[in-house]
Design a protein around this motif. Sequence first.
Motif, PDB file in Angstrom:
ATOM      1  N   GLU A 251      37.173  42.441  59.569  1.00 44.46           N
ATOM      2  CA  GLU A 251      36.686  43.294  60.341  1.00 44.46           C
ATOM      3  C   GLU A 251      35.775  44.386  59.916  1.00 44.46           C
ATOM      4  O   GLU A 251      34.743  44.858  60.379  1.00 44.46           O
ATOM      5  CB  GLU A 251      37.804  44.025  61.323  1.00 44.46           C
ATOM      6  N   PHE A 252      36.168  44.934  58.690  1.00 41.58           N
ATOM      7  CA  PHE A 252      35.386  46.113  57.859  1.00 41.58           C
ATOM      8  C   PHE A 252      34.188  45.255  57.336  1.00 41.58           C
ATOM      9  O   PHE A 252      33.147  45.900  57.431  1.00 41.58           O
ATOM     10  CB  PHE A 252      36.452  46.510  56.667  1.00 41.58           C
ATOM     11  N   PHE A 253      34.340  43.967  57.129  1.00 42.07           N
ATOM     12  CA  PHE A 253      33.246  43.413  56.563  1.00 42.07           C
ATOM     13  C   PHE A 253      31.942  43.190  57.586  1.00 42.07           C
ATOM     14  O   PHE A 253      30.808  43.624  57.495  1.00 42.07           O
ATOM     15  CB  PHE A 253      33.333  42.073  56.107  1.00 42.07           C
ATOM     16  N   SER A 254      32.584  42.857  58.798  1.00 43.13           N
ATOM     17  CA  SER A 254      31.664  42.642  60.125  1.00 43.13           C
ATOM     18  C   SER A 254      30.995  44.331  60.419  1.00 43.13           C
ATOM     19  O   SER A 254      29.651  44.312  60.733  1.00 43.13           O
ATOM     20  CB  SER A 254      32.472  42.171  61.376  1.00 43.13           C
ATOM     21  N   PHE A 255      31.816  45.179  60.243  1.00 44.48           N
ATOM     22  CA  PHE A 255      31.098  46.509  60.439  1.00 44.48           C
ATOM     23  C   PHE A 255      30.044  46.796  59.397  1.00 44.48           C
ATOM     24  O   PHE A 255      29.044  47.447  59.660  1.00 44.48           O
ATOM     25  CB  PHE A 255      32.311  47.521  60.213  1.00 44.48           C
ATOM     26  N   TRP A 256      30.508  46.468  58.218  1.00 46.29           N
ATOM     27  CA  TRP A 256      29.536  46.754  57.066  1.00 46.29           C
ATOM     28  C   TRP A 256      28.182  46.194  57.275  1.00 46.29           C
ATOM     29  O   TRP A 256      26.893  46.562  56.865  1.00 46.29           O
ATOM     30  CB  TRP A 256      30.104  46.497  55.572  1.00 46.29           C
ATOM     31  N   ARG A 257      28.340  44.863  57.776  1.00 48.28           N
ATOM     32  CA  ARG A 257      26.950  44.020  58.055  1.00 48.28           C
ATOM     33  C   ARG A 257      26.198  44.762  59.025  1.00 48.28           C
ATOM     34  O   ARG A 257      25.062  44.784  59.140  1.00 48.28           O
ATOM     35  CB  ARG A 257      27.422  42.612  58.301  1.00 48.28           C
TER      36      ARG A 257
END
Length: 294
Positions: A251-257
């Motif tokens: 989820e954080f990685f999706s937010f960062w992208r």
Amino acid sequence: MVNNRSLIIVGGLAAVAWLASNSLYVVDETERAVKLRFGEVIEENIQPGLHFKVPITQTVRKFDTRVLTLDTDTSRYLTLEQKAVIVDSYVKWQVVNPTRYYEATAGDEMMAIRLIQPRVDESLRNEFGRLDLQQIIAERRDDLMIRPTQELDSLMREELGVSILDVRVKRIDLPEDVSAAVFERMRSEREREAREWRAQGQEESERIRANADRRRQVLLAQATERAETLRGEGDAEAAAIFSEAYGQNPEFFSFWRSLNAYRDSFDGERDMLVLDPTSDFFRYLRSPEIQSEE
């Protein structure tokens, strides 16, 4: 009676003294002598010391055997290419055969000089006539006189009984017209040599520059290859890190992208983004309170 006896004794002593003075002679260390009987040589090459001769019928002629110098007149000679040179020289000579010297010159040194000088002039004329001007200028003067000295020595020993020890050139000059031509020729020769050296230097410079350029290309290719290898290794390691991080918190990685996408999309000052408020992409722009209520 006593007076007559005294006169006889005095006369006898005087006769003995005269006989001794006319019978004995000394040859000095610097001399050689010949003994003559009515002008004919009967004893040759008498060495230094005290010697005896018969008075009246025999005479002695002494000759100086030290090395003598003949300073020749300045002469004009033609070279092989018919160019004139003005030569000033001198000769070292010595009596080595007193008998032959006496027969040729009657023991007269000035007559010997008058006989030697034309021979020297002829020998130098022949020597300079077989050489061109460049050879005369380039060769050492001592080497130039080796042949004339040897030829003159052999000839003068036979003709006059003297040895030619050395023929030396004091100075070689050129007439004004020849000097100008020689100077122009030497300048042309030096310019030709300078052009050759310059061409060789340019060729060597180009070779060195080509080698340096080739080495530079090799070094750049090696550096580029090494950089690409390091960049590939870095990208692989970064991808592995991102993959590991994404696996830990998707989820954080999706937010960062999404943040990176927003940053790239709004790069310009007048860029605008229109989103559906109900989309998942838009929910990252809403406040946390609204997200918690949902």
